[in-house]
Design a protein around this motif. Structure first.
Motif, PDB file in Angstrom:
ATOM      1  N   THR A   1       1.014  -1.340  -0.026  1.00 27.62           N
ATOM      2  CA  THR A   1       0.010   0.062   0.062  1.00 27.62           C
ATOM      3  C   THR A   1       0.906   1.095  -0.105  1.00 27.62           C
ATOM      4  OG1 THR A   1      -0.072   0.040   2.418  1.00 27.62           O
ATOM      5  CG2 THR A   1      -2.006  -1.230   1.045  1.00 27.62           C
ATOM      6  N   GLU A   2       0.205   2.486  -0.592  1.00 25.76           N
ATOM      7  CA  GLU A   2       1.283   3.510  -0.707  1.00 25.76           C
ATOM      8  C   GLU A   2       1.911   4.045   0.659  1.00 25.76           C
ATOM      9  OE1 GLU A   2       0.902   7.949  -2.664  1.00 25.76           O
ATOM     10  OE2 GLU A   2      -0.776   6.566  -2.894  1.00 25.76           O
ATOM     11  N   ASP A   3       1.015   3.910   1.718  1.00 22.67           N
ATOM     12  CA  ASP A   3       1.338   4.610   2.950  1.00 22.67           C
ATOM     13  C   ASP A   3       2.577   3.673   3.511  1.00 22.67           C
ATOM     14  OD1 ASP A   3      -0.463   2.524   3.496  1.00 22.67           O
ATOM     15  OD2 ASP A   3      -1.092   3.178   5.130  1.00 22.67           O
ATOM     16  N   ASN A   4       2.825   2.462   3.136  1.00 24.98           N
ATOM     17  CA  ASN A   4       3.932   1.566   3.649  1.00 24.98           C
ATOM     18  C   ASN A   4       5.340   2.090   3.104  1.00 24.98           C
ATOM     19  OD1 ASN A   4       2.206  -0.217   4.600  1.00 24.98           O
ATOM     20  ND2 ASN A   4       2.785  -1.905   3.423  1.00 24.98           N
ATOM     21  N   GLY A   5       5.241   3.036   2.012  1.00 27.20           N
ATOM     22  CA  GLY A   5       6.355   3.745   1.646  1.00 27.20           C
ATOM     23  C   GLY A   5       6.897   4.584   2.724  1.00 27.20           C
ATOM     24  N   ASN A   6       6.077   4.879   3.720  1.00 29.62           N
ATOM     25  CA  ASN A   6       6.786   5.859   4.765  1.00 29.62           C
ATOM     26  C   ASN A   6       7.680   5.025   5.631  1.00 29.62           C
ATOM     27  OD1 ASN A   6       4.818   7.974   4.033  1.00 29.62           O
ATOM     28  ND2 ASN A   6       3.200   6.882   5.250  1.00 29.62           N
ATOM     29  N   LEU A   7       7.500   3.771   5.651  1.00 26.95           N
ATOM     30  CA  LEU A   7       8.736   3.195   6.479  1.00 26.95           C
ATOM     31  C   LEU A   7       9.990   3.142   6.078  1.00 26.95           C
ATOM     32  CD1 LEU A   7       9.244   1.041   8.700  1.00 26.95           C
ATOM     33  CD2 LEU A   7       9.002  -0.769   7.186  1.00 26.95           C
ATOM     34  N   TYR A   8      10.023   3.214   4.751  1.00 25.66           N
ATOM     35  CA  TYR A   8      11.524   3.437   4.114  1.00 25.66           C
ATOM     36  C   TYR A   8      11.820   5.007   3.776  1.00 25.66           C
ATOM     37  CZ  TYR A   8       9.520  -1.075   3.610  1.00 25.66           C
ATOM     38  OH  TYR A   8       8.996  -2.497   3.360  1.00 25.66           O
ATOM     39  N   SER A   9      11.160   5.729   4.053  1.00 24.45           N
ATOM     40  CA  SER A   9      11.446   7.307   3.942  1.00 24.45           C
ATOM     41  C   SER A   9      12.595   7.595   4.986  1.00 24.45           C
ATOM     42  CB  SER A   9      10.208   8.185   4.102  1.00 24.45           C
ATOM     43  OG  SER A   9       9.647   8.139   5.583  1.00 24.45           O
ATOM     44  N   PRO A  10      12.861   8.718   4.870  1.00 27.66           N
ATOM     45  CA  PRO A  10      14.051   9.289   5.773  1.00 27.66           C
ATOM     46  C   PRO A  10      13.263   9.548   7.248  1.00 27.66           C
ATOM     47  CG  PRO A  10      14.432  10.398   3.902  1.00 27.66           C
ATOM     48  CD  PRO A  10      13.027   9.746   3.565  1.00 27.66           C
ATOM     49  N   ALA A  11      11.984   9.744   7.255  1.00 24.44           N
ATOM     50  CA  ALA A  11      11.320  10.106   8.541  1.00 24.44           C
ATOM     51  C   ALA A  11      11.355   8.559   9.188  1.00 24.44           C
ATOM     52  CB  ALA A  11      10.014  10.646   8.373  1.00 24.44           C
ATOM     53  N   GLY A  12      10.846   7.622   8.368  1.00 26.99           N
ATOM     54  CA  GLY A  12      10.555   6.361   8.996  1.00 26.99           C
ATOM     55  C   GLY A  12      11.813   5.571   9.204  1.00 26.99           C
ATOM     56  N   LEU A  13      13.046   5.664   8.544  1.00 28.53           N
ATOM     57  CA  LEU A  13      14.145   5.254   9.186  1.00 28.53           C
ATOM     58  C   LEU A  13      14.518   5.979  10.003  1.00 28.53           C
ATOM     59  CD1 LEU A  13      15.734   4.437   5.534  1.00 28.53           C
ATOM     60  CD2 LEU A  13      14.732   2.974   7.066  1.00 28.53           C
ATOM     61  N   ALA A  14      14.488   6.969  10.535  1.00 24.90           N
ATOM     62  CA  ALA A  14      14.826   7.722  11.599  1.00 24.90           C
ATOM     63  C   ALA A  14      14.128   7.264  12.650  1.00 24.90           C
ATOM     64  CB  ALA A  14      14.543   9.079  11.363  1.00 24.90           C
TER      65      ALA A  14
END
Length: 230
Positions: A160-173
């Motif tokens: 799902t599109e919102d899962n991409g947040n996990l791999y974003s700079p904020a998600g990795l932080a």
């Protein structure tokens, strides 16, 4: 996650179909194996759990020697191979499993997948959190020695599109913040991603590397590994 069956495989039989806040999730049986489909996208099956087990084993092996009873967070219950592997290892301490799909939790607690995960779910070290992984990583206060994450077909192929947040700079932080010093982030992917490896380095992780598991056809499954500085 695992690769789908070939075109000559047995026709699947739908065992359950649910509509939830993130769309449709389906449990099917194909011959002797089970498979999970989300919003029409094949997620995983029970035909070969080597890479899900590697997710756990590689994280434990990468931890500093002598760390007592390390705590692990498993992101995504899936078909249960990662949880079963963690619970079979006495060196792990607290085992938390985050799964946002209530249907998948039900299939493990009182359904066809209980044969894989029943003993692990009964283990007193295990706690199942029915919530969104990205939200949990952002809002939780506890820390873990290892994060073993398998919620997609990989950083470059999200369910799902919102899962991409996990791999974003904020998600990795958020992942970095949830780890103890020297803790390990392990991320499953259906294919290697040099872009994601660089994103891990940019997020402050070190010791970034990728372990592969060969598959019958196509590119290998991989586990991306990264360490929070001690």
């Amino acid at each position: 996650m695992q690769h789908a069956y070939g075109p000559d495989a047995l026709a699947p039989v739908t065992l359950d179909r649910r509509e939830g806040p993130y769309g449709e999730v389906v449990l099917r049986r194909r011959g002797d194996d089970f498979e999970i489909i989300a919003n029409g996208c094949f997620l995983m099956d029970t035909s070969d759990g080597r890479s899900e087990r590697l997710l756990i084993d590689a994280a434990l092996a990468a931890l500093p020697a002598g760390r007592p009873a390390p705590a692990v967070l498993i992101g995504g219950l899936g078909v249960g191979f990662s949880l079963a592997r963690a619970a079979a290892e006495p060196r792990w301490g607290r085992i938390a499993v985050v799964e946002r799909e209530r249907a998948i939790v039900d299939w493990h607690l009182a359904g066809p997948l209980a044969g894989i995960s029943g003993a692990a779910l009964a283990d007193p070290r295990t706690a199942v959190l029915t919530t969104d992984l990205v939200a949990h990583l952002r809002t939780a206060t506890e820390r873990y020695d290892a994060l073993c994450l398998d919620i997609d077909n990989g950083p470059d192929w999200t369910v799902t599109e919102d899962n991409g947040n996990l791999y974003s700079p904020a998600g990795l932080a958020d992942c970095h913040q949830r780890l103890t010093p020297g803790g390990v982030l392990a991320v499953w992917s259906a294919q290697p991603s040099e872009k994601f490896e660089q994103a891990l380095r940019d997020a402050g992780f070190h010791g970034v590397r990728t372990e592969e598991v060969g598959v019958a056809r196509g590119v290998p499954d991989v586990v991306h590994l990264a360490i929070r500085a001690a």
